[in-house]
Design a protein around this motif. Structure first.
Motif, PDB file in Angstrom:
ATOM      1  N   SER A  26       0.698  -1.141   0.142  1.00  0.00           N
ATOM      2  CA  SER A  26       0.192  -0.036  -0.022  1.00  0.00           C
ATOM      3  C   SER A  26       0.599   1.280  -0.029  1.00  0.00           C
ATOM      4  O   SER A  26       0.263   2.247  -0.017  1.00  0.00           O
ATOM      5  N   ALA A  27       2.118   1.006  -0.239  1.00  0.00           N
ATOM      6  CA  ALA A  27       3.072   2.301  -0.169  1.00  0.00           C
ATOM      7  C   ALA A  27       4.068   2.308  -1.249  1.00  0.00           C
ATOM      8  O   ALA A  27       4.643   3.383  -1.444  1.00  0.00           O
ATOM      9  N   THR A  28       3.952   1.681  -2.063  1.00  0.00           N
ATOM     10  CA  THR A  28       4.866   1.560  -3.282  1.00  0.00           C
ATOM     11  C   THR A  28       4.181   1.273  -4.489  1.00  0.00           C
ATOM     12  O   THR A  28       3.175   0.598  -4.397  1.00  0.00           O
ATOM     13  N   ILE A  29       4.707   1.579  -5.617  1.00  0.00           N
ATOM     14  CA  ILE A  29       4.391   1.216  -6.932  1.00  0.00           C
ATOM     15  C   ILE A  29       5.244   0.082  -7.457  1.00  0.00           C
ATOM     16  O   ILE A  29       6.418   0.557  -7.513  1.00  0.00           O
ATOM     17  N   ARG A  30       4.867  -1.116  -7.766  1.00  0.00           N
ATOM     18  CA  ARG A  30       5.820  -2.080  -8.163  1.00  0.00           C
ATOM     19  C   ARG A  30       5.951  -1.977  -9.727  1.00  0.00           C
ATOM     20  O   ARG A  30       4.845  -1.832 -10.260  1.00  0.00           O
ATOM     21  N   VAL A  31       6.977  -1.762 -10.119  1.00  0.00           N
ATOM     22  CA  VAL A  31       7.442  -1.670 -11.777  1.00  0.00           C
ATOM     23  C   VAL A  31       8.276  -2.937 -12.204  1.00  0.00           C
ATOM     24  O   VAL A  31       9.033  -3.286 -11.490  1.00  0.00           O
ATOM     25  N   GLU A  45       2.039  -1.921 -11.363  1.00  0.00           N
ATOM     26  CA  GLU A  45       1.007  -2.439 -10.744  1.00  0.00           C
ATOM     27  C   GLU A  45       0.131  -1.307 -10.110  1.00  0.00           C
ATOM     28  O   GLU A  45       0.835  -0.732  -9.155  1.00  0.00           O
ATOM     29  N   MET A  46      -1.171  -1.047 -10.349  1.00  0.00           N
ATOM     30  CA  MET A  46      -1.769  -0.281  -9.678  1.00  0.00           C
ATOM     31  C   MET A  46      -3.357  -0.672  -9.574  1.00  0.00           C
ATOM     32  O   MET A  46      -4.405  -0.068 -10.057  1.00  0.00           O
ATOM     33  N   PRO A  47      -3.715  -1.592  -9.033  1.00  0.00           N
ATOM     34  CA  PRO A  47      -5.036  -2.347  -9.047  1.00  0.00           C
ATOM     35  C   PRO A  47      -6.069  -1.425  -8.128  1.00  0.00           C
ATOM     36  O   PRO A  47      -5.468  -0.715  -7.090  1.00  0.00           O
ATOM     37  N   GLY A  48      -7.028  -1.311  -8.498  1.00  0.00           N
ATOM     38  CA  GLY A  48      -8.176  -0.377  -8.056  1.00  0.00           C
ATOM     39  C   GLY A  48      -8.156   0.900  -8.052  1.00  0.00           C
ATOM     40  O   GLY A  48      -8.768   1.787  -7.250  1.00  0.00           O
ATOM     41  N   ILE A  49      -7.210   1.429  -8.891  1.00  0.00           N
ATOM     42  CA  ILE A  49      -6.960   2.915  -9.202  1.00  0.00           C
ATOM     43  C   ILE A  49      -7.692   3.381 -10.367  1.00  0.00           C
ATOM     44  O   ILE A  49      -7.530   2.642 -11.276  1.00  0.00           O
ATOM     45  N   ASP A  50      -8.297   4.614 -10.440  1.00  0.00           N
ATOM     46  CA  ASP A  50      -8.944   5.151 -11.755  1.00  0.00           C
ATOM     47  C   ASP A  50      -7.829   5.744 -12.355  1.00  0.00           C
ATOM     48  O   ASP A  50      -7.441   7.006 -11.777  1.00  0.00           O
ATOM     49  N   PRO A  51      -7.434   5.405 -13.435  1.00  0.00           N
ATOM     50  CA  PRO A  51      -6.216   5.993 -14.235  1.00  0.00           C
ATOM     51  C   PRO A  51      -6.518   7.323 -14.608  1.00  0.00           C
ATOM     52  O   PRO A  51      -5.727   8.344 -14.744  1.00  0.00           O
ATOM     53  N   TYR A 110      -3.790   1.499 -19.528  1.00  0.00           N
ATOM     54  CA  TYR A 110      -4.077   0.992 -18.300  1.00  0.00           C
ATOM     55  C   TYR A 110      -5.151  -0.158 -18.587  1.00  0.00           C
ATOM     56  O   TYR A 110      -6.262   0.053 -19.345  1.00  0.00           O
ATOM     57  N   HIS A 111      -4.767  -1.431 -18.206  1.00  0.00           N
ATOM     58  CA  HIS A 111      -5.702  -2.448 -18.417  1.00  0.00           C
ATOM     59  C   HIS A 111      -5.394  -3.563 -17.252  1.00  0.00           C
ATOM     60  O   HIS A 111      -4.399  -3.838 -16.879  1.00  0.00           O
ATOM     61  N   ASP A 112      -6.708  -3.874 -16.582  1.00  0.00           N
ATOM     62  CA  ASP A 112      -6.516  -4.921 -15.577  1.00  0.00           C
ATOM     63  C   ASP A 112      -5.601  -4.585 -14.399  1.00  0.00           C
ATOM     64  O   ASP A 112      -4.769  -5.458 -13.856  1.00  0.00           O
ATOM     65  N   GLY A 113      -5.460  -3.326 -13.997  1.00  0.00           N
ATOM     66  CA  GLY A 113      -4.891  -2.867 -12.833  1.00  0.00           C
ATOM     67  C   GLY A 113      -3.392  -2.586 -13.271  1.00  0.00           C
ATOM     68  O   GLY A 113      -2.678  -2.305 -12.224  1.00  0.00           O
ATOM     69  N   VAL A 114      -2.989  -2.687 -14.485  1.00  0.00           N
ATOM     70  CA  VAL A 114      -1.518  -2.449 -14.696  1.00  0.00           C
ATOM     71  C   VAL A 114      -1.601  -1.208 -15.720  1.00  0.00           C
ATOM     72  O   VAL A 114      -2.155  -1.186 -16.777  1.00  0.00           O
ATOM     73  N   LEU A 115      -0.625  -0.382 -15.295  1.00  0.00           N
ATOM     74  CA  LEU A 115      -0.347   0.856 -16.266  1.00  0.00           C
ATOM     75  C   LEU A 115       1.056   0.392 -17.189  1.00  0.00           C
ATOM     76  O   LEU A 115       2.028   0.013 -16.639  1.00  0.00           O
ATOM     77  N   GLU A 116       0.961   0.655 -18.314  1.00  0.00           N
ATOM     78  CA  GLU A 116       2.061   0.282 -19.302  1.00  0.00           C
ATOM     79  C   GLU A 116       2.432   1.674 -20.061  1.00  0.00           C
ATOM     80  O   GLU A 116       1.385   2.322 -20.558  1.00  0.00           O
TER      81      GLU A 116
END
Length: 137
Positions: A26-31, A45-51, A110-116
């Motif tokens: 909950s504190a970092t963005i995994r890339v 990885e950004m699940p549950g976030i509105d891009p 953004y697709h399925d919780g992943v920003l590319e």
């Protein structure tokens, strides 16, 4: 009575347990970064976030900046009481990009919780190797 006390203490100490156990999700963005042919690819990885509302992607001075904001709310109503929990957080990652990438060519999806983020890497200029003569001093 014991079940109520046990459940309450678990709820009270759960945030402390997550902190001690290193639950940094909950504190970092995994890339992940890789090159796909001639394109630099960064996936986050950004699940549950509105891009559209909660994510900002920008490029400055050869660095990709990814910023996201998360707000989670949960409410539990029952005949015995009311429980409300809120979690807020802001997350950033800065990723250096290869030299020569043009800011205007960078795209994000953004697709399925992943920003590319994709950035075409310009071909490197090929230089001829030249033998350097060694002289004795």
């Amino acid at each position: 009575m014991t079940d109520i006390v046990r459940r309450t203490s678990r709820e009270v100490f759960d945030p402390i347990r997550r902190f001690i156990e290193g639950d940094w999700e909950s504190a970092t963005i995994r890339v992940e970064e890789f090159v796909d042919g001639t394109t630099q690819v960064v996936r986050a990885e950004m699940p549950g976030i509105d891009p559209e509302k909660d994510v900002d992607v920008s490029v400055a001075n050869g660095v990709l900046h990814i910023r996201a904001q998360r707000e989670e709310k949960s409410e539990e109503k029952s005949k015995d009481g009311y429980r409300s929990e809120f979690r807020y957080g802001s997350f950033t990652r800065d990723i250096p990009l290869p030299e020569g990438i043009k800011d205007d060519d960078i795209t994000a999806s953004y697709h399925d919780g992943v920003l590319e983020v994709r950035a075409p890497v310009p071909p490197r200029a090929q230089t001829q190797a030249r033998k350097v003569q060694i002289t004795r001093a």
